[in-house]
Design an enzyme around this catalytic site. Structure first.
Site, PDB file in Angstrom:
ATOM      1  N   ARG A 172     -14.403 -43.823  73.780  1.00  0.00           N
ATOM      2  CA  ARG A 172     -15.849 -43.822  73.539  1.00  0.00           C
ATOM      3  C   ARG A 172     -16.602 -44.707  74.524  1.00  0.00           C
ATOM      4  O   ARG A 172     -17.734 -44.398  74.896  1.00  0.00           O
ATOM      5  CB  ARG A 172     -16.147 -44.236  72.092  1.00  0.00           C
TER       6      ARG A 172
ATOM      7  N   LYS B 173      -7.680 -26.892  54.071  1.00  0.00           N
ATOM      8  CA  LYS B 173      -8.348 -26.250  52.934  1.00  0.00           C
ATOM      9  C   LYS B 173      -9.537 -25.386  53.319  1.00  0.00           C
ATOM     10  O   LYS B 173     -10.337 -25.764  54.176  1.00  0.00           O
ATOM     11  CB  LYS B 173      -8.845 -27.326  51.963  1.00  0.00           C
TER      12      LYS B 173
ATOM     13  N   GLY C 227     -10.935 -33.857  64.345  1.00  0.00           N
ATOM     14  CA  GLY C 227     -10.018 -34.990  64.450  1.00  0.00           C
ATOM     15  C   GLY C 227      -8.573 -34.570  64.646  1.00  0.00           C
ATOM     16  O   GLY C 227      -7.902 -34.991  65.595  1.00  0.00           O
TER      17      GLY C 227
ATOM     18  N   GLY D 115     -17.532 -35.138  62.774  1.00  0.00           N
ATOM     19  CA  GLY D 115     -18.491 -34.540  61.842  1.00  0.00           C
ATOM     20  C   GLY D 115     -19.635 -33.815  62.537  1.00  0.00           C
ATOM     21  O   GLY D 115     -20.073 -32.746  62.084  1.00  0.00           O
TER      22      GLY D 115
HETATM   23  P1  ADP Z   1      -9.548 -31.080  61.795  1.00  0.00           P
HETATM   24  O1  ADP Z   1      -9.422 -32.568  61.535  1.00  0.00           O
HETATM   25  O2  ADP Z   1      -9.168 -30.741  63.205  1.00  0.00           O
HETATM   26  O3  ADP Z   1     -10.887 -30.528  61.399  1.00  0.00           O
HETATM   27  P2  ADP Z   1      -8.277 -30.445  59.278  1.00  0.00           P
HETATM   28  O4  ADP Z   1      -8.458 -31.853  58.836  1.00  0.00           O
HETATM   29  O5  ADP Z   1      -9.078 -29.397  58.629  1.00  0.00           O
HETATM   30  O6  ADP Z   1      -8.448 -30.342  60.882  1.00  0.00           O
HETATM   31  O7  ADP Z   1      -6.777 -30.005  59.039  1.00  0.00           O
HETATM   32  C1  ADP Z   1      -5.668 -30.666  59.548  1.00  0.00           C
HETATM   33  C2  ADP Z   1      -4.565 -30.785  58.531  1.00  0.00           C
HETATM   34  O8  ADP Z   1      -4.171 -29.506  58.030  1.00  0.00           O
HETATM   35  C3  ADP Z   1      -3.325 -31.385  59.151  1.00  0.00           C
HETATM   36  O9  ADP Z   1      -3.079 -32.627  58.561  1.00  0.00           O
HETATM   37  C4  ADP Z   1      -2.231 -30.381  58.839  1.00  0.00           C
HETATM   38  O10 ADP Z   1      -1.016 -30.978  58.471  1.00  0.00           O
HETATM   39  C5  ADP Z   1      -2.821 -29.604  57.694  1.00  0.00           C
HETATM   40  N1  ADP Z   1      -2.180 -28.276  57.560  1.00  0.00           N
HETATM   41  C6  ADP Z   1      -2.084 -27.294  58.479  1.00  0.00           C
HETATM   42  N2  ADP Z   1      -1.372 -26.262  58.025  1.00  0.00           N
HETATM   43  C7  ADP Z   1      -0.980 -26.572  56.774  1.00  0.00           C
HETATM   44  C8  ADP Z   1      -0.203 -25.906  55.765  1.00  0.00           C
HETATM   45  N3  ADP Z   1       0.316 -24.710  55.989  1.00  0.00           N
HETATM   46  N4  ADP Z   1       0.005 -26.548  54.594  1.00  0.00           N
HETATM   47  C9  ADP Z   1      -0.525 -27.765  54.394  1.00  0.00           C
HETATM   48  N5  ADP Z   1      -1.276 -28.445  55.273  1.00  0.00           N
HETATM   49  C10 ADP Z   1      -1.494 -27.864  56.458  1.00  0.00           C
END
Ligand code: ADP
Ligand code: MG
Length: 408
Positions: free
Chosen positions: A48, A209, A366, A389
Site C-alpha cells: 500500500r 458462499k 482478498g 470491499g
Molecule cells: P475473496 O476473498 O477472493 O472474495 P471468498 O472469501 O469469497 O473470496 O472465498 C474464498 C474462500 O472460499 C477460501 O477460503 C476457500 O477455501 C473457500 N472455498 C472455495 N471452494 C470451497 C469449497 N468447495 N468448499 C468450501 N470452501 C471453499
C-alpha cells in the site's frame, strides 16, 4: 512521468487528470490507503505504501506541497496511541528517498504548523484521520478543517472509496478534486473489465458462499457473456439443479435464489458454466485421499473441495473464446493442496493469455489475490485489485461515493 490523458471516463463518469492541475507551490491534500498489515510494530507488507509512490513523486516533482491523509485501524473517533500513523513516516521516507514530516494531528494547529513548514516538493503525513469522529460521519466542519490545509484534493485510495467519509468524499466537494495515479489506473482497469469491456466477456465467481455474493452474481449475469461459478457456492447451484452434494458446504435455503440467478442468466443470454465434475475428499487436510466424481456419483459423506479436471478444461476453453476476464473468488479450497488445482490451472491459463495479449484479465478479492500469488501469476494479469470491499462493491455495480465525488 506516466503517460496520462487529460480527461478519462468510465462508462458513467468523467474525471479530470492530474496533468491538467496547476500544482506548483500548491498544497495538495492526498488521501492514501496506509492501512498496512503490522506485526510487532513492523510493516509486514508495504504494497500500500508502494502504491502511493507514483502520485506522491509526481506531485512533488511538479512543485506541490504533498500532504498525506490516511486512516489506520479502527480508533472509532478517539485518539488511540497504538493506532498512530507515526510509524509509517520512516518506511515511506525510505521508499520515496526524501524526508517525510509527520504532524501529530490531521487538523488544527499541529497540522497547520507542519504544512506551513513544507517547501515546494516537500512531503508530510498527517495523523490518523479516524482519531476524529467527524471523519467517518463525513462531518462538514471536519471536512472544512481538513480542507483548510489544502488548495487541491487528490484521492489515491480506491480501496477506501466505498466509504463516504470526510477524507474520501466530503473533501472532494470543497477543493478542486482529482484521482491519483493509482486510483486512475484502477478505474481504467475496472472499466476495461466491466464498465466498457471488449466482448466476449467471461466472469469467474468462486469462494465459499452464495449469500456473500448475491449482488455480485445478479450484476454479472446481466452484463457478461459467460459466467463460470466455482468454489463452495457452486455446490448451492448444483443442489438447486437437483444434484446431491453430500456433506459439502451448501446453502440449501438459497436454492430458490440460485434458480432465480440461473433464470436471469438465461434471459440475459449469459452462458453459465457450472462444474460438470468435482474433486471430493472425506475431510479438508493436506494429502488426504481424493477422488474425481461425476455429478451423479457424489456420496453422502463426500466434501466437494475443488472443480474436477473436465470442468477446468471447459473453463480454459471458454477463456480461449473470450477477450476479457473478470475474476473474483477461488474455484476450490486452494489453501489446502491438492484442492488448489482448478484455481491454479485457471490462473496460469488466464495469465498466459493476458501475457500474450489475447485476454484482458482483471481479478480482485482478498482470497483471490492470495490464490493468484500462490499460483505465481499475479504479475502477468492485466490488473489485480487489492482494494477488497471497494472492488467487490464496484463489481456489484454500486456507485462508490469516493469515486463519484471526483467526477469532473
Ligand atoms: P475473496 O476473498 O477472493 O472474495 P471468498 O472469501 O469469497 O473470496 O472465498 C474464498 C474462500 O472460499 C477460501 O477460503 C476457500 O477455501 C473457500 N472455498 C472455495 N471452494 C470451497 C469449497 N468447495 N468448499 C468450501 N470452501 C471453499
Ligand atoms: Mg475472502
Amino acid at each position: 512521468m506516466p503517460d496520462i490523458p487529460t480527461l478519462f471516463r468510465d462508462d458513467l463518469m468523467t474525471f479530470r487528470t492530474l496533468d491538467t492541475a496547476d500544482l506548483a507551490g500548491k498544497r495538495a491534500l492526498v488521501r492514501v490507503d496506509f492501512n498496512v498489515p503490522v506485526d510487532g510494530g513492523k510493516i509486514t507488507d508495504d504494497t500500500r505504501l508502494r502504491a502511493a509512490l507514483p502520485t506522491i513523486s509526481y506531485l512533488s516533482k511538479q512543485g506541490a506541497k504533498v500532504i498525506l491523509l490516511a486512516h489506520f485501524d479502527r480508533p472509532k473517533g478517539k485518539v488511540v496511541p497504538e493506532m498512530s500513523l507515526a510509524f509509517v513516516a520512516e518506511p515511506l521516507s525510505k521508499l520515496l528517498e526524501q524526508p517525510v514530516a509527520f504532524a501529530s494531528d490531521a487538523v488544527g494547529p499541529a497540522a497547520a504548523d507542519v504544512v506551513n513548514g513544507l517547501e515546494n516538493g516537500g512531503v508530510a503525513l498527517l495523523e490518523n484521520v479516524r482519531f476524529h469522529a467527524g471523519e467517518e460521519k463525513n462531518d462538514a466542519d471536519f471536512a472544512a478543517a481538513l480542507a483548510a490545509n489544502g488548495d487541491v484534493y487528490v484521492n489515491d485510495a480506491f480501496s477506501a472509496a466505498h466509504r463516504a467519509h470526510a477524507s474520501t468524499e466530503g473533501l472532494a466537494k470543497l477543493l478542486p478534486a482529482y484521482p491519483g495515479l493509482s486510483m486512475q489506473r484502477e478505474l481504467e482497469a475496472l472499466d476495461a473489465a466491466l464498465g466498457n469491456p471488449k466482448k466476449p466477456v467471461i466472469g469467474i465467481v468462486g469462494g465459499s458462499k452464495v449469500s456473500t455474493k448475491l449482488d455480485l452474481l445478479n450484476n454479472l449475469v446481466a452484463k457478461l457473456d459467460r459466467l463460470a461459478i466455482g468454489g463452495g457456492m457452486a455446490n448451492t447451484f448444483l443442489f438447486a439443479q437437483g444434484h446431491d452434494v453430500g456433506a459439502s458446504l451448501c446453502e440449501k435455503d438459497l436454492a430458490d435464489t440460485a434458480r432465480e440467478i440461473i433464470a436471469k442468466a438465461e434471459k440475459a443470454g449469459c452462458e453459465l458454466l457450472l462444474p460438470t465434475d468435482v474433486v471430493v475428499a472425506k475431510k479438508v487436510a493436506p494429502g488426504v485421499e481424493t477422488a474425481v466424481r461425476a455429478l451423479n456419483e457424489v456420496q453422502a459423506d463426500d466434501l466437494i473441495l475443488d472443480a474436477g479436471p473436465e470442468s477446468a478444461k471447459r473453463l480454459l476453453a471458454a477463456m480461449d473464446d473470450s477477450v476479457t476476464l473478470i475474476w473474483n473468488g477461488p474455484l476450490g479450497v486452494f489453501e489446502v493442496p491438492p484442492f488448489d488445482e482448478a484455481t491454479v490451472s485457471a490462473a496460469k491459463h488466464a495469465a498466459a493469455l493476458a501475457k500474450s495479449g489475447k485476454l484482458v484479465a482483471v481479478a480482485g478479492g482478498g482470497d483471490t489475490v492470495a490464490a493468484l500469488n500462490h499460483a505465481g501469476v499475479s504479475a502477468d494479469f492485466t490488473f489485480v485489485s487489492t482494494a477488497g470491499g471497494a472492488f467487490l462493491e464496484w463489481m456489484e455495480g454500486k456507485t462508490l461515493p469516493g469515486v463519484a465525488a471526483l467526477e469532473a
